[in-house]
Scaffold this motif. Structure first.
Motif, PDB file in Angstrom:
ATOM      1  N   GLN A 129       0.807  -1.486   0.278  1.00 18.23           N
ATOM      2  CA  GLN A 129      -0.087   0.364   0.234  1.00 18.23           C
ATOM      3  C   GLN A 129       0.714   1.524   0.316  1.00 18.23           C
ATOM      4  OE1 GLN A 129      -0.019  -2.534   2.821  1.00 18.23           O
ATOM      5  NE2 GLN A 129      -0.140  -1.631   3.819  1.00 18.23           N
ATOM      6  N   ASN A 130       2.422   1.209   0.036  1.00 14.67           N
ATOM      7  CA  ASN A 130       3.140   2.508   0.681  1.00 14.67           C
ATOM      8  C   ASN A 130       3.360   2.760  -0.955  1.00 14.67           C
ATOM      9  OD1 ASN A 130       3.184   2.708   3.190  1.00 14.67           O
ATOM     10  ND2 ASN A 130       4.630   1.201   3.900  1.00 14.67           N
ATOM     11  N   LEU A 131       3.190   1.509  -1.906  1.00 14.14           N
ATOM     12  CA  LEU A 131       4.021   1.867  -3.341  1.00 14.14           C
ATOM     13  C   LEU A 131       2.467   2.563  -4.078  1.00 14.14           C
ATOM     14  CD1 LEU A 131       6.120   1.512  -5.836  1.00 14.14           C
ATOM     15  CD2 LEU A 131       5.001  -0.810  -5.666  1.00 14.14           C
ATOM     16  N   VAL A 132       1.636   1.839  -3.953  1.00 10.26           N
ATOM     17  CA  VAL A 132       0.179   2.668  -4.527  1.00 10.26           C
ATOM     18  C   VAL A 132       0.134   4.113  -5.358  1.00 10.26           C
ATOM     19  CG1 VAL A 132      -2.266   2.416  -5.318  1.00 10.26           C
ATOM     20  CG2 VAL A 132      -0.970  -0.138  -3.793  1.00 10.26           C
ATOM     21  N   CYS A 156       0.412  -6.297 -14.092  1.00  5.89           N
ATOM     22  CA  CYS A 156      -0.746  -5.664 -14.478  1.00  5.89           C
ATOM     23  C   CYS A 156      -0.575  -4.786 -13.844  1.00  5.89           C
ATOM     24  CB  CYS A 156      -1.790  -5.483 -15.301  1.00  5.89           C
ATOM     25  SG  CYS A 156      -3.314  -5.680 -14.501  1.00  5.89           S
ATOM     26  N   GLY A 157      -0.158  -4.094 -12.670  1.00  8.16           N
ATOM     27  CA  GLY A 157      -0.248  -2.338 -11.312  1.00  8.16           C
ATOM     28  C   GLY A 157      -1.333  -2.311 -11.786  1.00  8.16           C
ATOM     29  N   THR A 158      -0.702  -1.110 -11.904  1.00  7.97           N
ATOM     30  CA  THR A 158      -1.498   0.255 -12.312  1.00  7.97           C
ATOM     31  C   THR A 158      -3.293   0.008 -13.602  1.00  7.97           C
ATOM     32  OG1 THR A 158      -0.919   1.573 -12.258  1.00  7.97           O
ATOM     33  CG2 THR A 158      -1.106   1.629 -10.009  1.00  7.97           C
ATOM     34  N   GLY A 159      -2.332  -1.302 -14.726  1.00 10.04           N
ATOM     35  CA  GLY A 159      -3.328  -0.972 -15.438  1.00 10.04           C
ATOM     36  C   GLY A 159      -3.518   0.238 -16.478  1.00 10.04           C
ATOM     37  N   THR A 195      -1.911  -9.951  -8.389  1.00  7.32           N
ATOM     38  CA  THR A 195      -1.958 -10.559  -7.224  1.00  7.32           C
ATOM     39  C   THR A 195      -2.424  -9.490  -5.899  1.00  7.32           C
ATOM     40  OG1 THR A 195      -0.060 -11.167  -6.737  1.00  7.32           O
ATOM     41  CG2 THR A 195      -0.691 -12.393  -8.196  1.00  7.32           C
ATOM     42  N   ILE A 196      -1.538  -8.469  -6.292  1.00  5.50           N
ATOM     43  CA  ILE A 196      -1.795  -7.130  -5.118  1.00  5.50           C
ATOM     44  C   ILE A 196      -2.958  -6.657  -5.165  1.00  5.50           C
ATOM     45  CG2 ILE A 196      -1.088  -6.102  -4.319  1.00  5.50           C
ATOM     46  CD1 ILE A 196       2.065  -6.878  -5.521  1.00  5.50           C
ATOM     47  N   ARG A 199     -10.661  -6.314 -19.131  1.00  8.26           N
ATOM     48  CA  ARG A 199     -11.033  -7.245 -17.982  1.00  8.26           C
ATOM     49  C   ARG A 199      -9.656  -7.109 -16.952  1.00  8.26           C
ATOM     50  NH1 ARG A 199     -10.200  -9.347 -22.348  1.00  8.26           N
ATOM     51  NH2 ARG A 199     -12.169  -8.858 -22.798  1.00  8.26           N
ATOM     52  N   PHE A 200      -9.678  -7.456 -15.888  1.00  4.20           N
ATOM     53  CA  PHE A 200      -8.790  -7.452 -14.521  1.00  4.20           C
ATOM     54  C   PHE A 200      -8.696  -8.990 -13.955  1.00  4.20           C
ATOM     55  CE2 PHE A 200      -8.225  -2.914 -16.114  1.00  4.20           C
ATOM     56  CZ  PHE A 200      -6.832  -2.902 -16.393  1.00  4.20           C
ATOM     57  N   PHE A 201      -8.597  -9.840 -13.126  1.00  9.04           N
ATOM     58  CA  PHE A 201      -8.428 -10.757 -12.653  1.00  9.04           C
ATOM     59  C   PHE A 201      -7.530 -10.408 -11.370  1.00  9.04           C
ATOM     60  CE2 PHE A 201      -9.947 -12.261 -16.922  1.00  9.04           C
ATOM     61  CZ  PHE A 201     -11.592 -12.239 -16.405  1.00  9.04           C
ATOM     62  N   LYS A 202      -7.672 -10.790 -10.247  1.00  5.04           N
ATOM     63  CA  LYS A 202      -7.120 -10.948  -9.586  1.00  5.04           C
ATOM     64  C   LYS A 202      -6.465 -11.804  -9.475  1.00  5.04           C
ATOM     65  CE  LYS A 202      -5.810 -10.640  -4.308  1.00  5.04           C
ATOM     66  NZ  LYS A 202      -5.075 -11.717  -4.269  1.00  5.04           N
ATOM     67  N   MET A 203      -5.562 -12.434  -9.918  1.00  6.05           N
ATOM     68  CA  MET A 203      -4.997 -14.129 -10.027  1.00  6.05           C
ATOM     69  C   MET A 203      -3.484 -14.504 -10.538  1.00  6.05           C
ATOM     70  SD  MET A 203      -6.041 -16.111 -13.359  1.00  6.05           S
ATOM     71  CE  MET A 203      -7.973 -15.857 -13.455  1.00  6.05           C
TER      72      MET A 203
END
Length: 243
Positions: free
Chosen positions: A5-8, A43-46, A64-65, A84-88
């Motif tokens: 969260q410190n990086l986002v 993909c990070g922040t897309g 995954t984050i 589309r984005f997936f948590k995977m």
């Protein structure tokens, strides 16, 4: 231990999508029949994925984050794009994604090293082979870990923006085990941890070649950057094109 969260907040400015990267991927679009199908692992922040989708391509982003994934999802403002984005994770992707579907699979910004087990890295290349359509490509972007591997401790080049700097350290633990630490330093001098001794596998060119060939790939090109400058043993980073 991770405190992502410190990086986002600073992710897009520390890992910007450059014009050279846009041009590189625009060139890839011209190699395949439309709509070109892209898959990004980590993909990070897309930002790149939203750009690609606006070019009338079909884009899937895996992350995954949770905090990064939420940021990527917020950028997806129109349902008219095929995005589309997936948590995977990479372990799951071959179970849930279409086989022989994607033209380009990307894993950028050193994210591949967090597949920290050699067996899982081998699986990654085999799974990518299954997911790729005929003549599809893998694009990897990572540091040149030949410069750091087997050293007890290495301080890697600092990444900085107007507001913050990002420092990274790679430590050799034993045999094939490495620990990766990363901190953000704000303009006021405050230190914010991102990774603290996270397990990584700093994969090097000859291993990429071995894993890729085992999985059935036949061609590997190395560049120093997305401008396709010559890669040398002293290049700090590399872009790898596997097909």
């Amino acid at each position: 231990m991770e405190t992502i969260q410190n990086l986002v907040e600073y992710y897009d400015e520390l890992f910007p999508v450059t014009q050279a990267q846009y041009d590189f991927y625009t060139g890839l679009m011209e190699e395949f029949q439309k709509p070109v199908k892209f898959l990004t692992i980590g993909c990070g922040t897309g930002v790149m994925e939203n750009y690609l989708a606006k070019q009338m391509t079909d884009v899937t982003g895996l992350e995954t984050i949770k905090d990064l994934l939420e940021s990527a999802t917020r950028k997806h403002r129109t349902q008219l794009m095929s995005l589309r984005f997936f948590k995977m994770s990479t372990i799951e992707m071959v179970r849930f994604l279409g086989k022989n579907f994607y033209n380009v699979i990307s894993c950028l910004n050193d994210r591949i090293i967090f597949i920290h087990d050699k067996i899982l890295l081998r699986k990654f290349f085999f799974d990518c082979k299954q997911l790729l359509a005929k003549d599809g490509k893998i694009i990897l972007q990572l540091s040149n870990y030949n410069l750091y591997k087997n050293k007890s401790s290495s301080v890697m080049p600092e990444i900085s923006s107007v507001r913050v700097s990002l420092s990274s350290k790679l430590e050799y633990v034993n045999d094939e085990e490495y620990a990766f630490s990363r901190n953000i330093k704000t303009g006021s001098g405050k230190i914010l941890p991102v990774y603290q001794k996270a397990s990584v596998y700093p994969i090097v060119p000859w291993e990429i070649e071995d894993f890729a060939k085992e999985a059935g790939f036949t061609s590997i090109e190395y560049f120093a950057d997305f401008e396709k400058n010559l890669f040398t043993p002293q290049s700090p980073s590399m872009v790898v094109v596997i097909k």
